[in-house]
Design a protein around this motif. Structure first.
Motif, PDB file in Angstrom:
ATOM      1  N   TYR A 132      21.044  13.128  -0.132  1.00 24.40           N
ATOM      2  CA  TYR A 132      19.887  12.304  -0.515  1.00 24.40           C
ATOM      3  C   TYR A 132      18.616  13.002  -0.123  1.00 24.40           C
ATOM      4  CZ  TYR A 132      23.627   8.980  -0.130  1.00 24.40           C
ATOM      5  OH  TYR A 132      24.879   8.271  -0.322  1.00 24.40           O
ATOM      6  N   ASN A 133      17.712  12.913  -1.461  1.00 25.85           N
ATOM      7  CA  ASN A 133      16.524  13.559  -1.479  1.00 25.85           C
ATOM      8  C   ASN A 133      15.681  12.573  -1.250  1.00 25.85           C
ATOM      9  OD1 ASN A 133      17.301  16.527  -2.169  1.00 25.85           O
ATOM     10  ND2 ASN A 133      18.660  15.423  -3.279  1.00 25.85           N
ATOM     11  N   GLN A 134      14.640  12.871  -0.552  1.00 25.85           N
ATOM     12  CA  GLN A 134      13.514  11.658  -0.594  1.00 25.85           C
ATOM     13  C   GLN A 134      12.424  12.103  -1.470  1.00 25.85           C
ATOM     14  OE1 GLN A 134      11.955  12.071   3.401  1.00 25.85           O
ATOM     15  NE2 GLN A 134      13.535  10.800   4.297  1.00 25.85           N
ATOM     16  N   ILE A 135      11.961  11.033  -2.294  1.00 30.07           N
ATOM     17  CA  ILE A 135      11.218  11.132  -3.321  1.00 30.07           C
ATOM     18  C   ILE A 135       9.870  10.535  -2.587  1.00 30.07           C
ATOM     19  CG2 ILE A 135      10.219  10.829  -5.558  1.00 30.07           C
ATOM     20  CD1 ILE A 135      12.743  12.598  -5.322  1.00 30.07           C
ATOM     21  N   VAL A 136       8.737  11.275  -2.295  1.00 28.30           N
ATOM     22  CA  VAL A 136       7.517  10.820  -1.782  1.00 28.30           C
ATOM     23  C   VAL A 136       6.295  10.781  -2.586  1.00 28.30           C
ATOM     24  CG1 VAL A 136       8.498  11.603   0.429  1.00 28.30           C
ATOM     25  CG2 VAL A 136       6.967  13.258  -0.779  1.00 28.30           C
ATOM     26  N   SER A 137       5.419  10.054  -2.381  1.00 30.93           N
ATOM     27  CA  SER A 137       4.098   9.818  -2.847  1.00 30.93           C
ATOM     28  C   SER A 137       3.074  10.976  -2.768  1.00 30.93           C
ATOM     29  CB  SER A 137       3.467   8.493  -2.652  1.00 30.93           C
ATOM     30  OG  SER A 137       2.140   8.545  -3.635  1.00 30.93           O
ATOM     31  N   GLU A 138       2.544  11.446  -4.040  1.00 29.35           N
ATOM     32  CA  GLU A 138       1.472  12.612  -3.534  1.00 29.35           C
ATOM     33  C   GLU A 138       0.368  11.865  -3.646  1.00 29.35           C
ATOM     34  OE1 GLU A 138       2.265  15.493  -6.648  1.00 29.35           O
ATOM     35  OE2 GLU A 138       4.363  16.098  -5.593  1.00 29.35           O
ATOM     36  N   HIS A 139       0.065  10.588  -3.841  1.00 30.78           N
ATOM     37  CA  HIS A 139      -1.020   9.685  -4.108  1.00 30.78           C
ATOM     38  C   HIS A 139      -1.359   8.470  -3.040  1.00 30.78           C
ATOM     39  CE1 HIS A 139      -1.454  12.098  -7.795  1.00 30.78           C
ATOM     40  NE2 HIS A 139      -0.047  11.738  -8.125  1.00 30.78           N
ATOM     41  N   VAL A 140      -2.564   8.190  -3.094  1.00 27.76           N
ATOM     42  CA  VAL A 140      -2.790   6.933  -2.248  1.00 27.76           C
ATOM     43  C   VAL A 140      -3.254   5.814  -3.220  1.00 27.76           C
ATOM     44  CG1 VAL A 140      -4.400   5.961  -0.865  1.00 27.76           C
ATOM     45  CG2 VAL A 140      -3.615   8.281  -0.344  1.00 27.76           C
ATOM     46  N   GLY A 141      -2.633   4.527  -3.015  1.00 26.19           N
ATOM     47  CA  GLY A 141      -2.938   3.389  -3.801  1.00 26.19           C
ATOM     48  C   GLY A 141      -1.948   2.370  -3.599  1.00 26.19           C
ATOM     49  N   THR A 142      -1.784   1.452  -4.745  1.00 28.49           N
ATOM     50  CA  THR A 142      -0.789   0.288  -4.593  1.00 28.49           C
ATOM     51  C   THR A 142       0.463   0.593  -5.326  1.00 28.49           C
ATOM     52  OG1 THR A 142      -2.996  -0.736  -4.184  1.00 28.49           O
ATOM     53  CG2 THR A 142      -0.901  -2.111  -4.602  1.00 28.49           C
ATOM     54  N   PHE A 143       1.647   0.023  -4.883  1.00 30.07           N
ATOM     55  CA  PHE A 143       2.736   0.113  -5.378  1.00 30.07           C
ATOM     56  C   PHE A 143       2.756  -0.962  -6.524  1.00 30.07           C
ATOM     57  CE2 PHE A 143       7.228  -0.777  -6.343  1.00 30.07           C
ATOM     58  CZ  PHE A 143       7.752   0.608  -6.411  1.00 30.07           C
ATOM     59  N   VAL A 144       3.344  -0.602  -7.976  1.00 27.37           N
ATOM     60  CA  VAL A 144       3.281  -1.394  -8.757  1.00 27.37           C
ATOM     61  C   VAL A 144       4.659  -1.984  -9.297  1.00 27.37           C
ATOM     62  CG1 VAL A 144       2.765  -1.901 -11.366  1.00 27.37           C
ATOM     63  CG2 VAL A 144       0.945  -0.622  -9.988  1.00 27.37           C
ATOM     64  N   SER A 145       5.487  -0.997  -9.502  1.00 32.71           N
ATOM     65  CA  SER A 145       6.819  -1.462  -9.720  1.00 32.71           C
ATOM     66  C   SER A 145       7.809  -0.291  -9.746  1.00 32.71           C
ATOM     67  CB  SER A 145       6.812  -1.989 -10.982  1.00 32.71           C
ATOM     68  OG  SER A 145       6.636  -1.081 -12.167  1.00 32.71           O
TER      69      SER A 145
ATOM     70  N   PRO B  64       0.853  -1.204  -0.067  1.00 33.03           N
ATOM     71  CA  PRO B  64      -0.009  -0.092  -0.071  1.00 33.03           C
ATOM     72  C   PRO B  64       0.537   1.282   0.032  1.00 33.03           C
ATOM     73  CG  PRO B  64      -0.144  -0.785   2.151  1.00 33.03           C
ATOM     74  CD  PRO B  64       0.536  -1.815   1.258  1.00 33.03           C
ATOM     75  N   VAL B  65       0.333   2.301  -0.547  1.00 30.77           N
ATOM     76  CA  VAL B  65       0.989   3.679  -0.665  1.00 30.77           C
ATOM     77  C   VAL B  65       0.059   4.860  -0.155  1.00 30.77           C
ATOM     78  CG1 VAL B  65       2.205   5.413  -2.110  1.00 30.77           C
ATOM     79  CG2 VAL B  65       2.509   2.916  -2.520  1.00 30.77           C
ATOM     80  N   ARG B  66       0.711   5.262   0.905  1.00 35.02           N
ATOM     81  CA  ARG B  66      -0.151   6.504   1.311  1.00 35.02           C
ATOM     82  C   ARG B  66       0.667   8.004   0.774  1.00 35.02           C
ATOM     83  NH1 ARG B  66       0.621   3.521   6.752  1.00 35.02           N
ATOM     84  NH2 ARG B  66       2.346   4.596   6.413  1.00 35.02           N
ATOM     85  N   LYS B  67      -0.097   8.800   0.850  1.00 34.94           N
ATOM     86  CA  LYS B  67       0.334  10.286   0.532  1.00 34.94           C
ATOM     87  C   LYS B  67       1.615  10.377   1.632  1.00 34.94           C
ATOM     88  CE  LYS B  67      -1.267  14.931   0.235  1.00 34.94           C
ATOM     89  NZ  LYS B  67      -0.204  15.331  -0.378  1.00 34.94           N
ATOM     90  N   ASP B  68       2.878  10.880   1.014  1.00 34.42           N
ATOM     91  CA  ASP B  68       3.788  11.288   1.683  1.00 34.42           C
ATOM     92  C   ASP B  68       4.726  10.134   2.220  1.00 34.42           C
ATOM     93  OD1 ASP B  68       3.191  13.944   1.417  1.00 34.42           O
ATOM     94  OD2 ASP B  68       2.250  14.030   3.193  1.00 34.42           O
ATOM     95  N   ASP B  69       4.194   8.788   1.645  1.00 34.10           N
ATOM     96  CA  ASP B  69       5.169   7.639   1.931  1.00 34.10           C
ATOM     97  C   ASP B  69       6.545   7.761   0.959  1.00 34.10           C
ATOM     98  OD1 ASP B  69       3.582   6.451   3.616  1.00 34.10           O
ATOM     99  OD2 ASP B  69       3.162   4.672   2.109  1.00 34.10           O
ATOM    100  N   ILE B  70       7.535   7.485   1.526  1.00 28.47           N
ATOM    101  CA  ILE B  70       8.924   7.658   0.738  1.00 28.47           C
ATOM    102  C   ILE B  70       8.883   6.531  -0.148  1.00 28.47           C
ATOM    103  CG2 ILE B  70      11.617   7.338   0.933  1.00 28.47           C
ATOM    104  CD1 ILE B  70      11.061   8.332   3.756  1.00 28.47           C
ATOM    105  N   ILE B  71       9.306   6.816  -1.495  1.00 23.68           N
ATOM    106  CA  ILE B  71       9.467   5.929  -2.867  1.00 23.68           C
ATOM    107  C   ILE B  71      10.651   5.420  -2.984  1.00 23.68           C
ATOM    108  CG2 ILE B  71       8.470   5.387  -5.125  1.00 23.68           C
ATOM    109  CD1 ILE B  71       6.255   5.539  -2.899  1.00 23.68           C
ATOM    110  N   CYS B  72      11.400   6.463  -2.970  1.00 22.49           N
ATOM    111  CA  CYS B  72      13.034   6.261  -3.212  1.00 22.49           C
ATOM    112  C   CYS B  72      13.739   7.500  -2.769  1.00 22.49           C
ATOM    113  CB  CYS B  72      13.039   5.862  -4.744  1.00 22.49           C
ATOM    114  SG  CYS B  72      12.432   7.240  -5.690  1.00 22.49           S
ATOM    115  N   LEU B  73      15.254   7.513  -2.933  1.00 25.05           N
ATOM    116  CA  LEU B  73      15.862   8.474  -2.716  1.00 25.05           C
ATOM    117  C   LEU B  73      16.787   8.896  -4.316  1.00 25.05           C
ATOM    118  CD1 LEU B  73      17.732   7.134   0.436  1.00 25.05           C
ATOM    119  CD2 LEU B  73      15.772   8.844   0.413  1.00 25.05           C
ATOM    120  N   ILE B  74      17.151   9.942  -4.425  1.00 24.43           N
ATOM    121  CA  ILE B  74      18.158  10.341  -5.329  1.00 24.43           C
ATOM    122  C   ILE B  74      19.136  11.238  -4.810  1.00 24.43           C
ATOM    123  CG2 ILE B  74      18.204  11.924  -7.395  1.00 24.43           C
ATOM    124  CD1 ILE B  74      15.447  11.328  -8.191  1.00 24.43           C
TER     125      ILE B  74
END
Length: 81
Positions: free
Chosen positions: A47-60, A31-41
């Motif tokens: 190290y910059n956190q890339i976060v989700s702006e959406h709610v849903g399910t992680f695909v790939s 599951p993905v919630r708003k502001d969950d960390i998805i990855c880093l760049i």
């Protein structure tokens, strides 16, 4: 359901986890919630956190861990309701 692409806001080195010994931030089906960390760049040792702006399910992740990425490159896909 629709799919959302998370794209790189900056060029740098892409990471799917916070350290070599850590688990990946997201696995397919998680599951993905708003502001969950998805990855880093990493840019110049920052190290910059890339976060989700959406709610849903992680695909790939669409990029391999430790790969160089460019601005606008698709990093991950999330399925939203």
């Amino acid at each position: 359901m629709s799919k959302i692409e998370i794209t790189a806001p900056m060029p740098g080195v892409f990471y799917t986890k916070s350290s070599p010994d850590s688990e990946v931030y997201k696995k397919p089906g998680d599951p993905v919630r708003k502001d969950d960390i998805i990855c880093l760049i990493e840019v110049m040792k920052t190290y910059n956190q890339i976060v989700s702006e959406h709610v849903g399910t992680f695909v790939s992740y669409e990029v391999e861990n430790e790969e160089l990425v460019m601005v606008g490159q698709v990093l991950a896909i999330i399925e939203v309701d």
